[in-house]
Design a protein around this motif. Structure first.
Motif: not given
Length: 301
Positions: A273-301
């Motif tokens: 994502y673009p450099y900013t000191k103020h990453l929107p909360v909704k984007t933070k939440l989305f990135i964390e969710h994607i991280y968790d989802s990918y790692n729950r499916n780590a065996e597929s990678f």
């Protein structure tokens, strides 16, 4: 001179929307008032911020600097509003992302569905594009990217490592011997995936001291991963692809992996994502969710 925050916000919307009329509608002022405010701003700063033509607005060098600060202020205001909303556990708005075809067709839809169930008032707009697009000019909040990240102006969060594999269908191996070492591939029909930085016919392997590439050949090549997978399922030849593309096929036995410990390609998958000191909360939440989802499916990678 102390600068009014409204000047920054008006300028941000003007450049982001690309016209005086759209900016006026966005901030609830008339087009003439917006024009006068920008003219006065330029006079007070003693610099020209934009070049005006009948078709578009172009930033000057000073305008690019001012817009960068204006965007920071806009994001700061947006972030404050979203954090206040967060106190009541409600989030809304739109997240725009651009992703490679494989990510967009496989693991990501499930992750987005789960995210939408948690935050039904947040709309996710996903564009599939295998090319690196400019996030700012494209209006994207983030991108999912694989491998080398050349743009240092972006922040990257590693999500998971994607291992590549070689595989073929059982009916292909009924007619061809299973390769035991990479050099055996010269006797096989190796189908090419042209969307690779090394090219479709240069396959990477682990060596005793360092990785090496082996030139292969085959009678089919495509830049579409789904078409390549389909060709392999039909028994046309062997493919060298990210494991996640064929994870379900490997589980079902529709495809068989070969040279398992010798394939050398492994690429990181990142949320950028673009450099900013103020990453929107909704984007933070989305990135964390994607991280968790990918790692729950780590065996597929």
């Amino acid at each position: 001179m102390k600068r009014n925050t409204d000047d920054f916000l008006i300028f941000y919307h003007l450049i982001e929307l690309g016209s005086f009329s759209k900016a006026a509608e966005k901030v609830g002022l008339t087009k003439s008032v917006i024009s006068k405010r920008i003219t006065r701003l330029e006079q007070e700063l003693s610099v020209q911020l934009i070049f005006r033509t009948t078709r578009k607005l172009t930033l000057t060098e000073a305008g690019e600097v001012f817009f960068r600060h204006a965007r920071e202020i806009y994001l700061s205001v947006e972030n404050a509003q979203e954090e206040l909303k967060g106190l009541s556990d409600t989030f809304s708005g739109t997240i725009r992302l651009t992703v490679p075809t494989i990510s967009g067709e496989l693991i990501l839809p499930q992750a987005i569905a789960e995210f939408s169930e948690k935050f039904p008032d947040i709309t996710v707009h996903m564009d599939l594009d295998n090319q690196f697009v400019d996030l700012l000019s494209g209006g994207y909040d983030l991108a999912i990217r694989t491998g080398v990240l050349p743009d240092s102006s972006l922040i990257a969060r590693r999500l998971v490592d994607a291992h590549w594999i070689i595989c073929g269908a059982p009916n292909y191996f009924e007619k061809h011997t299973i390769p035991k070492v990479p050099q055996d591939l010269t006797e096989h029909n190796c189908l090419g995936y042209s969307f690779q930085e090394t090219g479709s016919d240069e396959w990477l392997f682990k060596g005793e001291r360092e990785p090496f590439t082996l030139k292969v050949a085959g009678n089919f090549c495509t830049n579409n991963a789904s078409a390549l997978r389909r060709a392999a399922l039909l028994g046309q030849g062997l493919i060298y692809v990210p494991k996640v593309l064929v994870a379900e096929d490997l589980k079902s036995g529709s495809l068989v992996e070969v040279l398992h410990k010798q394939v050398g390609k492994c690429l990181g998958i990142f949320a950028v994502y673009p450099y900013t000191k103020h990453l929107p909360v909704k984007t933070k939440l989305f990135i964390e969710h994607i991280y968790d989802s990918y790692n729950r499916n780590a065996e597929s990678f």
